[in-house]
Enzyme design. Structure first.
Site, PDB file in Angstrom:
ATOM      1  N   LYS A  45       0.806  -1.218   0.000  1.00 53.44           N
ATOM      2  CA  LYS A  45       0.000   0.000   0.000  1.00 53.44           C
ATOM      3  C   LYS A  45       0.833   1.258   0.000  1.00 53.44           C
ATOM      4  O   LYS A  45       0.401   2.288  -0.501  1.00 53.44           O
ATOM      5  CB  LYS A  45      -0.955   0.006   1.210  1.00 53.44           C
ATOM      6  CG  LYS A  45      -2.091  -0.984   1.058  1.00 53.44           C
ATOM      7  CD  LYS A  45      -3.278  -0.569   1.903  1.00 53.44           C
ATOM      8  CE  LYS A  45      -4.444  -1.519   1.666  1.00 53.44           C
ATOM      9  NZ  LYS A  45      -5.548  -1.271   2.594  1.00 53.44           N
TER      10      LYS A  45
ATOM     11  N   LYS B  71      -5.165 -10.194  -6.818  1.00 55.92           N
ATOM     12  CA  LYS B  71      -6.430 -10.417  -6.104  1.00 55.92           C
ATOM     13  C   LYS B  71      -7.467  -9.371  -6.515  1.00 55.92           C
ATOM     14  O   LYS B  71      -7.110  -8.247  -6.898  1.00 55.92           O
ATOM     15  CB  LYS B  71      -6.201 -10.463  -4.596  1.00 55.92           C
ATOM     16  CG  LYS B  71      -6.042  -9.134  -3.961  1.00 55.92           C
ATOM     17  CD  LYS B  71      -5.985  -9.221  -2.432  1.00 55.92           C
ATOM     18  CE  LYS B  71      -5.828  -7.791  -1.939  1.00 55.92           C
ATOM     19  NZ  LYS B  71      -5.503  -7.602  -0.573  1.00 55.92           N
TER      20      LYS B  71
ATOM     21  N   LYS C 283     -10.570  -3.370  -4.357  1.00 58.93           N
ATOM     22  CA  LYS C 283     -11.280  -2.098  -4.515  1.00 58.93           C
ATOM     23  C   LYS C 283     -10.446  -1.111  -5.305  1.00 58.93           C
ATOM     24  O   LYS C 283     -10.975  -0.203  -5.921  1.00 58.93           O
ATOM     25  CB  LYS C 283     -11.536  -1.472  -3.134  1.00 58.93           C
ATOM     26  CG  LYS C 283     -12.499  -2.227  -2.238  1.00 58.93           C
ATOM     27  CD  LYS C 283     -12.496  -1.628  -0.809  1.00 58.93           C
ATOM     28  CE  LYS C 283     -13.155  -2.567   0.193  1.00 58.93           C
ATOM     29  NZ  LYS C 283     -12.962  -2.195   1.583  1.00 58.93           N
TER      30      LYS C 283
HETATM   31  P1  TYM Z   1     -10.862  -5.066   3.824  1.00 62.13           P
HETATM   32  O1  TYM Z   1     -11.833  -3.962   4.078  1.00 62.13           O
HETATM   33  O2  TYM Z   1      -9.745  -4.830   2.875  1.00 62.13           O
HETATM   34  O3  TYM Z   1     -11.616  -6.343   3.308  1.00 62.13           O
HETATM   35  C1  TYM Z   1     -12.721  -6.877   4.013  1.00 62.13           C
HETATM   36  C2  TYM Z   1     -12.681  -8.388   3.986  1.00 62.13           C
HETATM   37  O4  TYM Z   1     -12.708  -8.867   2.643  1.00 62.13           O
HETATM   38  C3  TYM Z   1     -11.652  -9.799   2.456  1.00 62.13           C
HETATM   39  N1  TYM Z   1     -11.191  -9.723   1.065  1.00 62.13           N
HETATM   40  C4  TYM Z   1     -11.142 -10.763   0.228  1.00 62.13           C
HETATM   41  N2  TYM Z   1     -11.484 -12.058   0.380  1.00 62.13           N
HETATM   42  C5  TYM Z   1     -11.342 -12.866  -0.695  1.00 62.13           C
HETATM   43  N3  TYM Z   1     -10.869 -12.450  -1.904  1.00 62.13           N
HETATM   44  C6  TYM Z   1     -10.506 -11.152  -2.092  1.00 62.13           C
HETATM   45  N4  TYM Z   1     -10.062 -10.751  -3.279  1.00 62.13           N
HETATM   46  C7  TYM Z   1     -10.644 -10.253  -1.002  1.00 62.13           C
HETATM   47  N5  TYM Z   1     -10.396  -8.927  -0.838  1.00 62.13           N
HETATM   48  C8  TYM Z   1     -10.734  -8.625   0.429  1.00 62.13           C
HETATM   49  C9  TYM Z   1     -10.583  -9.377   3.430  1.00 62.13           C
HETATM   50  O5  TYM Z   1      -9.696 -10.439   3.709  1.00 62.13           O
HETATM   51  C10 TYM Z   1     -11.415  -8.980   4.631  1.00 62.13           C
HETATM   52  O6  TYM Z   1     -11.767 -10.113   5.388  1.00 62.13           O
HETATM   53  N6  TYM Z   1      -7.781  -5.149   7.720  1.00 62.13           N
HETATM   54  C11 TYM Z   1      -9.127  -5.518   7.307  1.00 62.13           C
HETATM   55  C12 TYM Z   1     -10.218  -4.862   8.138  1.00 62.13           C
HETATM   56  C13 TYM Z   1     -10.070  -5.087   9.593  1.00 62.13           C
HETATM   57  C14 TYM Z   1     -10.281  -6.299  10.319  1.00 62.13           C
HETATM   58  C15 TYM Z   1     -10.046  -6.003  11.680  1.00 62.13           C
HETATM   59  C16 TYM Z   1     -10.659  -7.579   9.924  1.00 62.13           C
HETATM   60  C17 TYM Z   1      -9.708  -4.142  10.520  1.00 62.13           C
HETATM   61  N7  TYM Z   1      -9.697  -4.703  11.748  1.00 62.13           N
HETATM   62  C18 TYM Z   1     -10.155  -6.979  12.686  1.00 62.13           C
HETATM   63  C19 TYM Z   1     -10.778  -8.551  10.945  1.00 62.13           C
HETATM   64  C20 TYM Z   1     -10.534  -8.261  12.288  1.00 62.13           C
HETATM   65  C21 TYM Z   1      -9.290  -5.080   5.868  1.00 62.13           C
HETATM   66  O7  TYM Z   1      -8.596  -4.235   5.379  1.00 62.13           O
HETATM   67  O8  TYM Z   1     -10.328  -5.632   5.214  1.00 62.13           O
END
Ligand code: TYM
Length: 337
Positions: free
Chosen positions: A111, A199, A202
């Site tokens: 990032k 992957k 967004k």
């Molecule tokens: P974020 O907002 O990027 O994504 C949300 C969730 O979607 C999953 N994800 C995917 N799963 C499968 N294939 C993909 N291409 C894909 N892209 C995204 C992510 O793995 C996630 O589960 N850091 C986290 C948010 C967060 C969090 C937490 C999660 C903050 N604190 C505590 C769990 C526990 C994030 O950026 O997710």
């Protein structure tokens, strides 16, 4: 006692990867375990977010949760920033985590790119806040996509070091549990529709790389029709499939949407070309996703209802978080704790 916690950042439109990797799992788990699902707005501002849009983006994630089956009477749904205990614990964890641990985080490297020195400090300590999100509730299970695996490992390291450094004398050192990531099934890593080695994300500039939860039936069908593939028919075995990234991804998406394994999908489609498989996948995707988008739009039509759900969730979350923080402050030795 088991407890589930997870969250999604309100930093752009949700896509099929978020849905299959995370959202559908939340809805499934709420029936079995005490479930806390939040909107990670404090994580979102590690990169610039328009202040005029952030609250609405937060409502959109809440709407997506509910549209994918999360029940606000069962699960606790809340905005991260409304529960200040996350930030307070994160500071203490900043003093537990080591620089060397954070230096290894691949997501920060991705990032921050070439401009590390211009990244926010928050982007760097992002995984420490994530550990606080999880451990403030002493969560035991964290449903996430594959890309969050390293952050979960860091969470476990922080829990272990906190327990070691501050654990009550006499062996009662397991103050924090070791949370288990739940990263399962063919939806845990959904790839771009344009490139089977990247992957679905967004931030991909091409909207054809992803299916958004708010895409209508036409857009979903178009994107699957245009998805990159190879000219061969689908193979018999998972081994052969795994050598063909784009084909593997589409079969995985089919499997995740239909609740099958990839082997089961191959049993039906081996020997058939994409001329047959893509329309079947498009039909399935529209059948599963179009109602989610519709339900989201309906919920967003009445923001007062969403706001009431988030406010009530925040209150429940604070009740669960406050006792952990006061115990932590005692263990650390803060005055008055
Ligand atoms: P974020 O907002 O990027 O994504 C949300 C969730 O979607 C999953 N994800 C995917 N799963 C499968 N294939 C993909 N291409 C894909 N892209 C995204 C992510 O793995 C996630 O589960 N850091 C986290 C948010 C967060 C969090 C937490 C999660 C903050 N604190 C505590 C769990 C526990 C994030 O950026 O997710």
């Amino acid at each position: 006692p088991s407890r589930v916690l997870s969250g999604v950042q309100p930093s752009g439109a949700l896509h099929l990867g978020n849905y299959l990797g995370a959202l559908v799992k939340f809805a499934r788990l709420q029936h079995e375990i005490d479930t806390f699902i939040f909107v990670a707005d404090m994580h979102a501002i590690t990169v610039w977010q328009d202040p005029a849009a952030l609250a609405q983006q937060t409502r959109e994630i809440a709407a997506a949760y509910i549209a994918s089956g999360l029940d606000p009477d069962k699960a606790t749904i809340f905005p991260q920033s409304a529960v200040r205990e996350h930030a307070e614990l994160a500071w203490i964890f900043n003093c537990v985590a080591r620089l060397g641990w954070l230096d290894r985080m691949t997501q920060f490297k991705e990032k921050s790119g070439k401009h590390k020195e211009r990244s926010s400090v928050g982007l760097y300590t992002y995984p420490v806040l994530q550990a606080a999100d999880i451990l403030i509730y002493k969560a035991t299970h964290v449903p996430v996509g594959e890309d969050q695996k390293q952050h979960l490992e860091l969470t476990r390291d922080i829990a272990a070091k906190f327990n070691h450094d501050f654990g009550a004398p006499g062996g009662a050192s397991a103050f924090f549990p070791q949370p288990e990531p739940l990263i399962q099934g063919p939806g845990a890593r959904v790839m771009s529709l344009r490139d089977g080695s990247a992957k679905m994300s967004k931030s991909d500039p091409s909207d054809y790389s992803r299916i958004n939860l708010t895409d209508d039936a036409d857009a979903i069908a178009q994107k699957i029709k245009k998805a990159r593939t190879d000219p061969e028919p689908l193979p018999e075995t998972l081994d052969e499939l795994s050598a063909r990234a784009e084909a593997d991804n589409l079969v995985g998406i089919f499997a995740a949407l239909s609740g099958q394994t990839k082997a089961e999908v191959l049993a039906e489609y081996a020997g058939k070309g994409f001329g047959t498989f893509k329309p079947a996948l498009a039909e399935l995707a529209v059948e599963k996703l179009a109602p989610v988008g519709e339900k989201m739009r309906g919920l967003l039509g009445d923001p007062a209802v969403l706001d009431a759900i988030l406010a009530k969730g925040a209150e429940k979350a604070r009740e669960a978080a406050a006792p952990t923080l006061s115990e932590v402050k005692k263990l650390v030795g803060f005055w008055g704790a």
